[in-house]
Design an enzyme around this catalytic site. Sequence first.
Site, PDB file in Angstrom:
ATOM      1  N   TRP A  20       5.445   3.871   0.610  1.00 58.37           N
ATOM      2  CA  TRP A  20       4.590   4.792  -0.149  1.00 58.37           C
ATOM      3  C   TRP A  20       4.271   6.042   0.666  1.00 58.37           C
ATOM      4  CZ3 TRP A  20      -1.344   3.608  -0.789  1.00 58.37           C
ATOM      5  CH2 TRP A  20      -1.936   4.607  -1.560  1.00 58.37           C
ATOM      6  N   ASP A  49       9.922  -1.647   0.312  1.00 53.90           N
ATOM      7  CA  ASP A  49       9.318  -1.404  -0.992  1.00 53.90           C
ATOM      8  C   ASP A  49       9.173   0.098  -1.262  1.00 53.90           C
ATOM      9  OD1 ASP A  49       7.822  -2.545  -3.347  1.00 53.90           O
ATOM     10  OD2 ASP A  49       6.234  -1.285  -2.527  1.00 53.90           O
ATOM     11  N   TYR A  54       6.595   7.569  -5.326  1.00 52.22           N
ATOM     12  CA  TYR A  54       6.072   7.722  -3.967  1.00 52.22           C
ATOM     13  C   TYR A  54       6.412   9.102  -3.408  1.00 52.22           C
ATOM     14  CZ  TYR A  54       4.799   2.779  -3.861  1.00 52.22           C
ATOM     15  OH  TYR A  54       4.229   1.546  -4.125  1.00 52.22           O
ATOM     16  N   LYS A  98      -0.782  12.689 -17.300  1.00 51.88           N
ATOM     17  CA  LYS A  98      -0.257  11.537 -16.554  1.00 51.88           C
ATOM     18  C   LYS A  98      -0.215  10.339 -17.494  1.00 51.88           C
ATOM     19  CE  LYS A  98      -0.898   8.809 -12.389  1.00 51.88           C
ATOM     20  NZ  LYS A  98      -1.801   8.387 -11.306  1.00 51.88           N
ATOM     21  N   ARG A 130       3.095  -0.298 -13.433  1.00 51.06           N
ATOM     22  CA  ARG A 130       1.752  -0.581 -13.967  1.00 51.06           C
ATOM     23  C   ARG A 130       1.882  -0.959 -15.435  1.00 51.06           C
ATOM     24  NH1 ARG A 130      -2.788   0.099 -10.856  1.00 51.06           N
ATOM     25  NH2 ARG A 130      -2.274   1.019  -8.858  1.00 51.06           N
ATOM     26  N   ASN A 160       0.918  -5.034 -10.692  1.00 53.12           N
ATOM     27  CA  ASN A 160      -0.424  -4.816 -11.259  1.00 53.12           C
ATOM     28  C   ASN A 160      -0.567  -5.398 -12.663  1.00 53.12           C
ATOM     29  OD1 ASN A 160      -1.374  -3.147  -8.983  1.00 53.12           O
ATOM     30  ND2 ASN A 160       0.196  -1.714  -9.695  1.00 53.12           N
ATOM     31  N   SER A 211      -1.156  -3.081  -0.047  1.00 60.14           N
ATOM     32  CA  SER A 211      -2.306  -2.632   0.776  1.00 60.14           C
ATOM     33  C   SER A 211      -3.032  -3.796   1.440  1.00 60.14           C
ATOM     34  CB  SER A 211      -3.283  -1.787  -0.050  1.00 60.14           C
ATOM     35  OG  SER A 211      -2.707  -0.557  -0.404  1.00 60.14           O
ATOM     36  N   GLY A 260       2.033  -0.853   5.239  1.00 57.99           N
ATOM     37  CA  GLY A 260       2.250   0.567   4.950  1.00 57.99           C
ATOM     38  C   GLY A 260       2.144   1.519   6.118  1.00 57.99           C
ATOM     39  N   ARG A 266       2.842   0.775  15.635  1.00 57.64           N
ATOM     40  CA  ARG A 266       2.262  -0.267  14.772  1.00 57.64           C
ATOM     41  C   ARG A 266       3.355  -0.993  13.978  1.00 57.64           C
ATOM     42  NH1 ARG A 266      -2.620   2.976  15.032  1.00 57.64           N
ATOM     43  NH2 ARG A 266      -2.301   4.466  13.353  1.00 57.64           N
TER      44      ARG A 266
HETATM   45  N1  LIG Z   1       2.340  -1.562  -6.544  1.00 56.54           N
HETATM   46  C1  LIG Z   1       1.370  -0.710  -6.334  1.00 56.54           C
HETATM   47  O1  LIG Z   1       0.669  -0.268  -7.251  1.00 56.54           O
HETATM   48  C2  LIG Z   1       1.108  -0.269  -4.932  1.00 56.54           C
HETATM   49  C3  LIG Z   1      -0.035   0.495  -4.624  1.00 56.54           C
HETATM   50  C4  LIG Z   1      -0.241   0.869  -3.293  1.00 56.54           C
HETATM   51  C5  LIG Z   1       0.676   0.467  -2.310  1.00 56.54           C
HETATM   52  N2  LIG Z   1       1.784  -0.242  -2.654  1.00 56.54           N
HETATM   53  C6  LIG Z   1       2.775  -0.684  -1.639  1.00 56.54           C
HETATM   54  O2  LIG Z   1       2.085  -1.271  -0.572  1.00 56.54           O
HETATM   55  C7  LIG Z   1       2.479  -0.625   0.637  1.00 56.54           C
HETATM   56  C8  LIG Z   1       1.373  -0.688   1.613  1.00 56.54           C
HETATM   57  O3  LIG Z   1       0.249   0.024   1.125  1.00 56.54           O
HETATM   58  P1  LIG Z   1      -0.702   0.747   2.161  1.00 56.54           P
HETATM   59  O4  LIG Z   1       0.029   1.795   2.886  1.00 56.54           O
HETATM   60  O5  LIG Z   1      -1.948   1.104   1.465  1.00 56.54           O
HETATM   61  O6  LIG Z   1      -0.928  -0.518   3.158  1.00 56.54           O
HETATM   62  P2  LIG Z   1      -1.908  -0.889   4.294  1.00 56.54           P
HETATM   63  O7  LIG Z   1      -1.031  -1.546   5.310  1.00 56.54           O
HETATM   64  O8  LIG Z   1      -3.057  -1.630   3.721  1.00 56.54           O
HETATM   65  O9  LIG Z   1      -2.502   0.483   4.864  1.00 56.54           O
HETATM   66  C9  LIG Z   1      -1.724   1.363   5.601  1.00 56.54           C
HETATM   67  C10 LIG Z   1      -2.634   2.443   6.101  1.00 56.54           C
HETATM   68  O10 LIG Z   1      -3.476   1.888   7.099  1.00 56.54           O
HETATM   69  C11 LIG Z   1      -3.361   2.662   8.269  1.00 56.54           C
HETATM   70  N3  LIG Z   1      -3.399   1.760   9.439  1.00 56.54           N
HETATM   71  C12 LIG Z   1      -2.738   0.622   9.608  1.00 56.54           C
HETATM   72  N4  LIG Z   1      -3.018   0.069  10.819  1.00 56.54           N
HETATM   73  C13 LIG Z   1      -3.859   0.925  11.411  1.00 56.54           C
HETATM   74  C14 LIG Z   1      -4.511   0.904  12.658  1.00 56.54           C
HETATM   75  N5  LIG Z   1      -4.355  -0.105  13.538  1.00 56.54           N
HETATM   76  N6  LIG Z   1      -5.319   1.944  12.955  1.00 56.54           N
HETATM   77  C15 LIG Z   1      -5.485   2.957  12.080  1.00 56.54           C
HETATM   78  N7  LIG Z   1      -4.889   3.024  10.863  1.00 56.54           N
HETATM   79  C16 LIG Z   1      -4.087   2.000  10.537  1.00 56.54           C
HETATM   80  C17 LIG Z   1      -2.017   3.314   8.214  1.00 56.54           C
HETATM   81  O11 LIG Z   1      -2.039   4.479   8.995  1.00 56.54           O
HETATM   82  P3  LIG Z   1      -0.831   4.760  10.047  1.00 56.54           P
HETATM   83  O12 LIG Z   1       0.324   5.152   9.213  1.00 56.54           O
HETATM   84  O13 LIG Z   1      -1.368   5.862  10.886  1.00 56.54           O
HETATM   85  O14 LIG Z   1      -0.631   3.493  10.817  1.00 56.54           O
HETATM   86  C18 LIG Z   1      -1.851   3.581   6.736  1.00 56.54           C
HETATM   87  O15 LIG Z   1      -2.460   4.809   6.392  1.00 56.54           O
HETATM   88  C19 LIG Z   1       2.882   0.783   0.195  1.00 56.54           C
HETATM   89  O16 LIG Z   1       3.728   1.416   1.126  1.00 56.54           O
HETATM   90  C20 LIG Z   1       3.590   0.481  -1.080  1.00 56.54           C
HETATM   91  O17 LIG Z   1       4.895   0.055  -0.807  1.00 56.54           O
HETATM   92  C21 LIG Z   1       2.000  -0.616  -3.937  1.00 56.54           C
END
Ligand SMILES: NC(=O)c1ccc[n+]([C@@H]2O[C@H](COP(=O)([O-])OP(=O)(O)OC[C@H]3O[C@@H](n4cnc5c(N)ncnc54)[C@H](OP(=O)(O)O)[C@@H]3O)[C@@H](O)[C@H]2O)c1
Length: 296
Positions: A20, A49, A54, A98, A130, A160, A211, A260, A266
């Site tokens: 994403w 994913d 995205y 949207k 969605r 979702n 997430s 993500g 990381r």
């Molecule tokens: N199906 C859906 O509707 C839907 C919706 C949202 C997401 N997704 C999927 O889920 C994946 C993951 O979502 P997400 O990116 O929200 O996941 P997440 O892993 O919950 O959060 C990632 C965020 O946390 C930060 N982070 C992680 N470890 C950290 C640390 N130790 N210190 C500071 N910041 C940290 C990352 O920043 P850094 O990059 O700086 O590490 C990034 O901004 C997406 O890429 C997508 O594929 C799907």
Amino acid sequence: MERVTLSDTLEFSRLIYGMWRLGDDTDTSPAYVERKIQSCLDQGITTFDQADIYGGYTAEAVLGGALKANPSLRDRMEIVTKCDIVAPVGRYSDVKVKHYDTSRAHIEKSVETSLSEMAIETIDLLLIHRPDPLMDHFETGAALDDLIKSGKVRNVGVSNFRPWDWELLDSAMSNRLVTNQIEISLAEISPFTNGDLAFHQRLGTKLMAWSPLGGGSLISKGGKLGETMDEVAGAFGVDRSAVAVAFLLAHPAKLLPVMGTNNLGRIATISDALKVSLDRETWFRLYEAALGHEVA
Ligand SMILES: NC(=O)c1ccc[n+]([C@@H]2O[C@H](COP(=O)([O-])OP(=O)(O)OC[C@H]3O[C@@H](n4cnc5c(N)ncnc54)[C@H](OP(=O)(O)O)[C@@H]3O)[C@@H](O)[C@H]2O)c1
């Protein structure tokens, strides 16, 4: 890394890398994206994913750049992508409102574009991103079945969806939906008790968990939950994110967390979560901290 069977033709790594945020990184060059993919592959993370939307409809092409530069990567990856969200940016700039679109025409066009953006021949798993209130389940189901028949898509699933949305679409298909990608984490605990997990456990569906760090909110979380994550992390010699992911891994539904982070350091430690094995009381300490009170 543990492998998880989703269907006769689909096996995922237990941990998944989500793209994403790929286009938000300062470096989106093919070489840098390849380093991220390689770091995942080195840990046994082979599932990636994506979604058409995205990066404002740009992230698939960023991945495609890396796959064009090194086509041999493709055979070592399972690629997931999604469709149905139409937002007025990028290729849909002319759209005024949207909306979601699960019509046959939209899904087919979206798949063609995703294949070409990512420079691949087949999508391993296509998800309806969605639930669409205007979904004609017969039309959508037939379109998804036909995409599998055509070989452009190997498997289909949803994201979702609540149980009733899942049943509606699945009832109109000859192939089975293979997963539901839902938000579930220490920052979003409702699926543990609202019937979503129970419904899929009964069906044996393996769920993807998006997430898992609450989009980063769990990393900066204070209070009881922050303290508890840190205490458990200290005991296992890992960081907080590994504990948040281990919380999901401990559930018998066999959740597949979709990570993500864009940060190379990381990414290299995503699999630390597998070092953490939570006993029942520790799991409940985390759960109750997220809940804000002791269970009844
Ligand atoms: N199906 C859906 O509707 C839907 C919706 C949202 C997401 N997704 C999927 O889920 C994946 C993951 O979502 P997400 O990116 O929200 O996941 P997440 O892993 O919950 O959060 C990632 C965020 O946390 C930060 N982070 C992680 N470890 C950290 C640390 N130790 N210190 C500071 N910041 C940290 C990352 O920043 P850094 O990059 O700086 O590490 C990034 O901004 C997406 O890429 C997508 O594929 C799907």
